[in-house]
Motif scaffolding. Structure first.
Motif, mmCIF file in Angstrom:
data_model
loop_
_atom_site.group_PDB
_atom_site.id
_atom_site.type_symbol
_atom_site.label_atom_id
_atom_site.label_comp_id
_atom_site.label_asym_id
_atom_site.label_seq_id
_atom_site.Cartn_x
_atom_site.Cartn_y
_atom_site.Cartn_z
ATOM 1 N N SER A 13 0.817 -1.222 0.000
ATOM 2 C CA SER A 13 0.000 0.000 0.000
ATOM 3 C C SER A 13 0.848 1.268 0.000
ATOM 4 C CB SER A 13 -0.937 0.001 1.213
ATOM 5 O OG SER A 13 -1.865 -1.048 1.126
ATOM 6 N N ASP A 31 1.314 3.375 -2.451
ATOM 7 C CA ASP A 31 0.582 4.456 -3.113
ATOM 8 C C ASP A 31 -0.514 5.016 -2.205
ATOM 9 O OD1 ASP A 31 2.155 4.145 -5.336
ATOM 10 O OD2 ASP A 31 0.744 2.812 -6.374
ATOM 11 N N ARG A 32 -1.158 4.169 -1.435
ATOM 12 C CA ARG A 32 -2.197 4.650 -0.520
ATOM 13 C C ARG A 32 -1.587 5.564 0.546
ATOM 14 N NH1 ARG A 32 -6.415 -0.297 0.894
ATOM 15 N NH2 ARG A 32 -7.184 -0.639 -1.232
ATOM 16 N N ALA A 85 1.115 7.291 0.254
ATOM 17 C CA ALA A 85 1.516 8.529 -0.423
ATOM 18 C C ALA A 85 0.314 9.446 -0.635
ATOM 19 C CB ALA A 85 2.181 8.200 -1.757
ATOM 20 N N ALA A 86 -0.851 8.858 -0.965
ATOM 21 C CA ALA A 86 -2.059 9.661 -1.167
ATOM 22 C C ALA A 86 -2.487 10.328 0.136
ATOM 23 C CB ALA A 86 -3.178 8.779 -1.713
#
Length: 294
Positions: free
Chosen positions: A117, A119-120, A122-123
């Motif tokens: 996760s 990317d999650r 980072a979001a």
């Protein structure tokens, strides 16, 4: 009458040379030297032991004074708060306050995440979750809430290396003593609450997923409300049918033991438990969360 009278002595009255020389050459008895003062052996041994003890005490005192102050270790078993460990090692708190072993907070929020996760996370860091340690500290001071990404460990060395690189950059993780596996998610929840209770003294403990958008200020307002009962749960709950068909995704092997329907249980991407509830979970020795729906 003559002033002086000379008395004539015969040779027999004079001492002979032999007798005179024998008296002069007669060896004298050697004078005994004063006895040397010697300490008894027990006193010498006792004095030596006292000297060694004093020397070792002096060395220990010097070592203790010169030894650096040990850093606080923010761990619970193999669980660790990387954020406070970073501030403890760098001594960068300054005016923010002193570090303590179990800091007091209104709430502790654990964002449950996994190795895949990235990317999650980072979001979240690009929206409501602070992207640096100082920002995370300011958010704690403004809301009374502490935030951490919660993750277990992996036997895959490559995954662990990549995770530690992310930890070194952001310092916003809490490691828990559990190997990350999808089928172990309920056990991860229990391990999270136990570690959070040991590392943080909070009024409420929040479990949240890593795919939500959160308003920390509104969460703080919700938790600050007075409640009449100390055993508090805030969140969704559900119950549903037990899946007994092996072809379906949520097939329950022990369905015949559970019955036709699951009992009411915690559910949803975020929920809150009060300190007394988490304290009971932290001391539980059974699998009391094996049906917690995550």
């Amino acid at each position: 009458m003559p002033l002086f009278s000379h008395t004539h002595r015969t040779s027999s009255s004079l001492p002979t040379s032999g007798s005179y020389s024998s008296k002069l050459l007669k060896p004298l008895k050697p004078s005994s030297a004063p006895p040397t003062s010697r300490f008894p052996l027990p006193i010498l041994v006792f004095s030596l032991l006292c000297f060694l003890f004093g020397l070792s005490a002096t060395i220990f005192a010097v070592y203790s004074l010169r030894r650096p102050i040990p850093l606080l270790s923010f761990r619970c078993g193999r669980s660790e708060d990387t954020f406070r460990a970073f501030y403890s090692s760098s001594r960068k708190l300054g005016d923010h306050g002193a570090l303590v072993e179990r800091p007091k907070h209104l709430g502790f929020v654990g964002i449950q995440t996994v190795f895949g996760s990235v990317d999650r996370r980072a979001a979240l860091r690009s929206t409501w979750f602070p992207s640096d340690p100082d920002g995370l500290l300011r958010l704690e001071q403004a809301t009374g809430l502490a935030f951490r990404f919660v993750i277990g460990r992996s036997k895959n060395s490559k995954k662990m290396v990549e995770l530690h690189e992310e930890v070194e950059k952001y310092k916003d993780f809490m490691f828990i003593d559990l190997e990350e596996e999808y089928l172990k998610l309920p056990y991860k929840s229990l391990a999270f609450f136990k570690a959070a209770f040991e590392l943080f003294d909070a009024d409420y403990y929040v479990k949240a997923d890593d795919d939500i958008y959160l308003r920390p200020d509104r969460l703080a307002t919700l938790l600050a409300k007075e409640r009449t009962h100390s055993l508090t749960y805030i969140g969704c709950m559900k119950k549903g049918p037990v899946i007994t068909d092996p072809k379906m995704r949520w097939y329950e092997k022990s369905g015949h033991l559970i019955g036709s329907e699951y009992f009411l249980h915690a559910y949803g991407p975020i929920y809150v438990l009060s300190a007394e509830v988490v304290a009971s979970l932290a001391t539980a020795r059974n699998n009391s969360l094996q049906f917690e729906d995550v």
